[in-house]
Write a protein that holds these residues in place. Structure first.
Motif, PDB file in Angstrom:
ATOM      1  N   ALA A 156      49.500   0.567 142.707  1.00  0.00           N
ATOM      2  CA  ALA A 156      50.305   1.330 143.661  1.00  0.00           C
ATOM      3  C   ALA A 156      51.774   1.359 143.231  1.00  0.00           C
ATOM      4  O   ALA A 156      52.448   2.379 143.373  1.00  0.00           O
ATOM      5  N   HIS A 157      52.250   0.242 142.679  1.00  0.00           N
ATOM      6  CA  HIS A 157      53.656   0.205 142.253  1.00  0.00           C
ATOM      7  C   HIS A 157      53.922   1.201 141.131  1.00  0.00           C
ATOM      8  O   HIS A 157      55.043   1.729 141.010  1.00  0.00           O
ATOM      9  N   VAL A 158      52.922   1.490 140.313  1.00  0.00           N
ATOM     10  CA  VAL A 158      53.086   2.462 139.236  1.00  0.00           C
ATOM     11  C   VAL A 158      53.371   3.851 139.819  1.00  0.00           C
ATOM     12  O   VAL A 158      54.261   4.574 139.359  1.00  0.00           O
ATOM     13  N   VAL A 159      52.628   4.201 140.869  1.00  0.00           N
ATOM     14  CA  VAL A 159      52.816   5.502 141.508  1.00  0.00           C
ATOM     15  C   VAL A 159      54.139   5.549 142.258  1.00  0.00           C
ATOM     16  O   VAL A 159      54.828   6.575 142.273  1.00  0.00           O
ATOM     17  N   VAL A 160      54.522   4.449 142.884  1.00  0.00           N
ATOM     18  CA  VAL A 160      55.804   4.394 143.598  1.00  0.00           C
ATOM     19  C   VAL A 160      56.964   4.659 142.642  1.00  0.00           C
ATOM     20  O   VAL A 160      57.853   5.488 142.917  1.00  0.00           O
ATOM     21  N   PHE A 161      56.972   3.999 141.503  1.00  0.00           N
ATOM     22  CA  PHE A 161      58.049   4.227 140.532  1.00  0.00           C
ATOM     23  C   PHE A 161      57.947   5.617 139.920  1.00  0.00           C
ATOM     24  O   PHE A 161      58.970   6.206 139.548  1.00  0.00           O
ATOM     25  N   PHE A 162      56.736   6.154 139.811  1.00  0.00           N
ATOM     26  CA  PHE A 162      56.569   7.528 139.353  1.00  0.00           C
ATOM     27  C   PHE A 162      57.287   8.485 140.305  1.00  0.00           C
ATOM     28  O   PHE A 162      57.979   9.414 139.873  1.00  0.00           O
ATOM     29  N   ILE A 163      57.158   8.254 141.618  1.00  0.00           N
ATOM     30  CA  ILE A 163      57.847   9.086 142.604  1.00  0.00           C
ATOM     31  C   ILE A 163      59.361   8.928 142.459  1.00  0.00           C
ATOM     32  O   ILE A 163      60.113   9.914 142.482  1.00  0.00           O
ATOM     33  N   PHE A 164      59.819   7.681 142.314  1.00  0.00           N
ATOM     34  CA  PHE A 164      61.257   7.453 142.127  1.00  0.00           C
ATOM     35  C   PHE A 164      61.797   8.276 140.960  1.00  0.00           C
ATOM     36  O   PHE A 164      62.843   8.932 141.074  1.00  0.00           O
ATOM     37  N   GLY A 431      41.641   7.123 144.778  1.00  0.00           N
ATOM     38  CA  GLY A 431      41.328   5.750 145.138  1.00  0.00           C
ATOM     39  C   GLY A 431      42.465   4.761 145.070  1.00  0.00           C
ATOM     40  O   GLY A 431      42.247   3.552 145.232  1.00  0.00           O
ATOM     41  N   VAL A 432      43.695   5.217 144.825  1.00  0.00           N
ATOM     42  CA  VAL A 432      44.837   4.301 144.809  1.00  0.00           C
ATOM     43  C   VAL A 432      45.273   4.037 146.238  1.00  0.00           C
ATOM     44  O   VAL A 432      45.531   4.964 147.005  1.00  0.00           O
ATOM     45  N   LYS A 433      45.359   2.788 146.611  1.00  0.00           N
ATOM     46  CA  LYS A 433      45.780   2.415 147.966  1.00  0.00           C
ATOM     47  C   LYS A 433      47.302   2.420 148.023  1.00  0.00           C
ATOM     48  O   LYS A 433      47.962   1.447 147.680  1.00  0.00           O
ATOM     49  N   MET A 434      47.845   3.550 148.490  1.00  0.00           N
ATOM     50  CA  MET A 434      49.293   3.708 148.509  1.00  0.00           C
ATOM     51  C   MET A 434      49.916   3.016 149.715  1.00  0.00           C
ATOM     52  O   MET A 434      49.264   2.851 150.751  1.00  0.00           O
ATOM     53  N   PRO A 435      51.196   2.619 149.614  1.00  0.00           N
ATOM     54  CA  PRO A 435      51.879   2.027 150.766  1.00  0.00           C
ATOM     55  C   PRO A 435      51.959   3.026 151.921  1.00  0.00           C
ATOM     56  O   PRO A 435      51.951   4.244 151.713  1.00  0.00           O
ATOM     57  N   SER A 436      52.049   2.504 153.121  1.00  0.00           N
ATOM     58  CA  SER A 436      52.261   3.350 154.295  1.00  0.00           C
ATOM     59  C   SER A 436      53.650   3.979 154.220  1.00  0.00           C
ATOM     60  O   SER A 436      54.433   3.694 153.310  1.00  0.00           O
ATOM     61  N   PHE A 437      53.960   4.824 155.201  1.00  0.00           N
ATOM     62  CA  PHE A 437      55.275   5.465 155.251  1.00  0.00           C
ATOM     63  C   PHE A 437      56.382   4.420 155.213  1.00  0.00           C
ATOM     64  O   PHE A 437      57.314   4.501 154.400  1.00  0.00           O
ATOM     65  N   PHE A 438      56.279   3.410 156.096  1.00  0.00           N
ATOM     66  CA  PHE A 438      57.306   2.375 156.132  1.00  0.00           C
ATOM     67  C   PHE A 438      57.164   1.396 154.971  1.00  0.00           C
ATOM     68  O   PHE A 438      58.153   0.824 154.504  1.00  0.00           O
ATOM     69  N   GLY A 439      55.930   1.227 154.490  1.00  0.00           N
ATOM     70  CA  GLY A 439      55.727   0.379 153.325  1.00  0.00           C
ATOM     71  C   GLY A 439      56.413   0.949 152.094  1.00  0.00           C
ATOM     72  O   GLY A 439      57.031   0.219 151.305  1.00  0.00           O
ATOM     73  N   TYR A 440      56.314   2.261 151.940  1.00  0.00           N
ATOM     74  CA  TYR A 440      57.008   2.918 150.829  1.00  0.00           C
ATOM     75  C   TYR A 440      58.520   2.753 150.986  1.00  0.00           C
ATOM     76  O   TYR A 440      59.234   2.495 150.005  1.00  0.00           O
ATOM     77  N   MET A 441      59.025   2.886 152.212  1.00  0.00           N
ATOM     78  CA  MET A 441      60.458   2.735 152.439  1.00  0.00           C
ATOM     79  C   MET A 441      60.917   1.306 152.169  1.00  0.00           C
ATOM     80  O   MET A 441      62.085   1.083 151.813  1.00  0.00           O
TER      81      MET A 441
END
Length: 461
Positions: A156-164, A431-441
């Motif tokens: 999930a962290h890989v996708v989060v940094f991809f968004i950043f 199938g990637v379990k992404m953080p919730s709205f507030f989890g992403y924040m």
């Protein structure tokens, strides 16, 4: 057409409304849809999965119907038609073209998600974003990145940094990268002005994020150990399938650029809304590109890419509700110091009457985190005087702050920029379990905000 109108956003329509006469209560539907996106997937995930479009429509109607009662159906109807023709249709046509064309390109090869490979993909996607747009780069690179990491326990962290990086920071150097900068280009800002004036800030942010990601991903990688089983073993040589779609990506970029450069006196009127010939030709060209891509892309490529319309439908429905309910919020901001949000507008000016770049950076950025960053850019562009020549010279630090805030801080939440939500939807579909709205924040607050503070102290004082 009548059914579609219920969903269309109306950012541009805010110009027809006197925001100084509005109560902050008109912002409740917008707050409601944001909270729905944040909380309903956590509280009632099954309901949200099946009915998010209806929730979006309900909040849109919660604004539109009372607005029609208070201000009259004529203004409501005119605003809605204007929003449909001038805002939503171009928005969704462009996103659909980029989603379709990038979905027709399959990057094959032995891609295994080591920290070095993941960092390399993020870096390549970040560079591509300024030339093919954050949406195009995101949709092209997210699928191979997810496939490369499908045997990783933590991804999930890989996708989060991809968004950043790819979905936001990478689009900061040219008007092709992100809609706020393209609007500035249409207002008269030179094409290469941004790369000349916020390149150091971009280099700092991108470089810092890549280093932080590499260290974090290495830590996760060591904890996981060597995983011998690859769910999608791939022994073929590295290469591209559906390569003709690269030409279509070039056509998309060319059409968007053409619509900003070509000046034509030919204007068509659609129910009171003027549509210029360049914009019309751009949208027709993008529709043609979409159908060409669908017709020439082999079914095998779509199958290997796990291409589906689900993520596109989610973005279209949710952003429709967001863009419609945002009408009064943008109108109140455009009212300046006379409007309900006058304190926000007044805060960007120093006691001596000069603009404060630091406050412009944060005001533009914080609002771009939750509002659409394109109209937010325009609000503060006009607040700073609206004269491109003055902003590019005497007030260059202010324009740099507005540009950086609108593009960089779109990464602070899932709704800060359209690709954010698209990437999240694609990842979850795989199938990637992404953080919730507030989890992403929580991620953006821990990683991005400290970097923004450092940038303020160095460049925007």
């Amino acid at each position: 057409m009548a059914g579609l109108m219920a969903f269309l956003p109306g950012v541009a329509a805010a110009a027809e409304i006197n925001g100084a006469q509005l109560s902050p209560m008109w912002g409740i539907p917008f707050a409601g849809i944001l909270l729905s996106i944040a909380l309903l997937p956590l509280w009632v995930p099954s309901f949200w999965h099946h009915h998010f479009g209806k929730v979006s429509a309900a909040w849109a109607l919660a604004f539109l119907l009372p607005f029609a009662v208070v201000f009259g159906p004529a203004l409501a109807g005119t605003s809605l038609v204007h929003a449909a023709v001038a805002e939503y249709i171009p928005f969704i046509v462009l996103l659909t073209a980029l989603y379709t064309v990038s979905g027709g390109i399959f990057i094959r090869g032995n891609l295994h998600g080591s920290p070095a490979l993941n960092t390399g993909i993020l870096a390549i996607g970040t560079v591509l974003a300024s030339f093919m747009g954050t949406t195009g780069a995101s949709m092209l690179m997210i699928r191979p990145l997810i496939r490369a990491n499908d045997n990783r326990a933590h991804k999930a962290h890989v996708v989060v940094f991809f968004i950043f990086l790819v979905s936001n920071a990478g689009g900061s150097l040219t008007p092709l990268g992100d809609p706020p900068l393209f609007l500035g280009f249409l207002k008269g800002v030179d094409f290469f002005w941004t790369v000349r004036h916020i390149f150091p800030e971009t280099l700092f942010l991108v470089g810092s994020l890549l280093v932080i990601f590499y260290l974090l991903d290495s830590w996760y990688y060591r904890r996981e150990g060597v995983l011998p089983v690859d769910p999608t073993p791939d022994t073929r040589r590295f290469g591209f399938d559906g390569i003709a779609n690269f030409w279509l990506l070039g056509a998309v970029v060319g059409l968007v650029l053409m619509s900003g450069i070509w000046k034509s006196p030919v204007v068509f009127e659609v129910f009171g809304t003027e549509v210029g010939l360049p914009g019309l030709m751009r949208d027709l060209g993008l529709i043609a590109v979409t159908f060409i891509s669908l017709s020439i892309t082999p079914a095998k490529v779509h199958s290997e890419n796990q291409f589906s319309w689900g993520p596109m439908q989610e973005v279209a429905k949710l952003f429709a509700g967001i863009f419609l309910t945002i009408i009064p919020v943008i109108a109140m901001l455009k009212a300046g110091v006379q409007g309900p949000f006058g304190a926000v507008v007044a805060a960007v000016t120093r006691p001596d009457g000069q603009p404060d770049p630091a406050m412009y950076f944060w005001a533009t950025g914080v609002l771009s985190s939750f509002l659409d960053n394109a109209p937010t850019y325009l609000v503060f562009f006009n607040t700073a005087g609206g004269d491109p020549q003055t902003l590019m010279t005497t007030l260059a630090p202010t324009l740099a702050a507005i540009s950086a805030g609108a593009v960089f801080m779109g990464a602070n939440s899932y709704i800060g920029n359209a690709p954010n939500l698209m990437v999240k939807a694609v990842a979850e579909e795989r199938g990637v379990k992404m953080p919730s709205f507030f989890g992403y924040m929580a991620w953006s607050g821990a990683v991005l905000i400290p970097l923004f503070v450092i940038m303020t102290l160095i460049w925007f004082r």
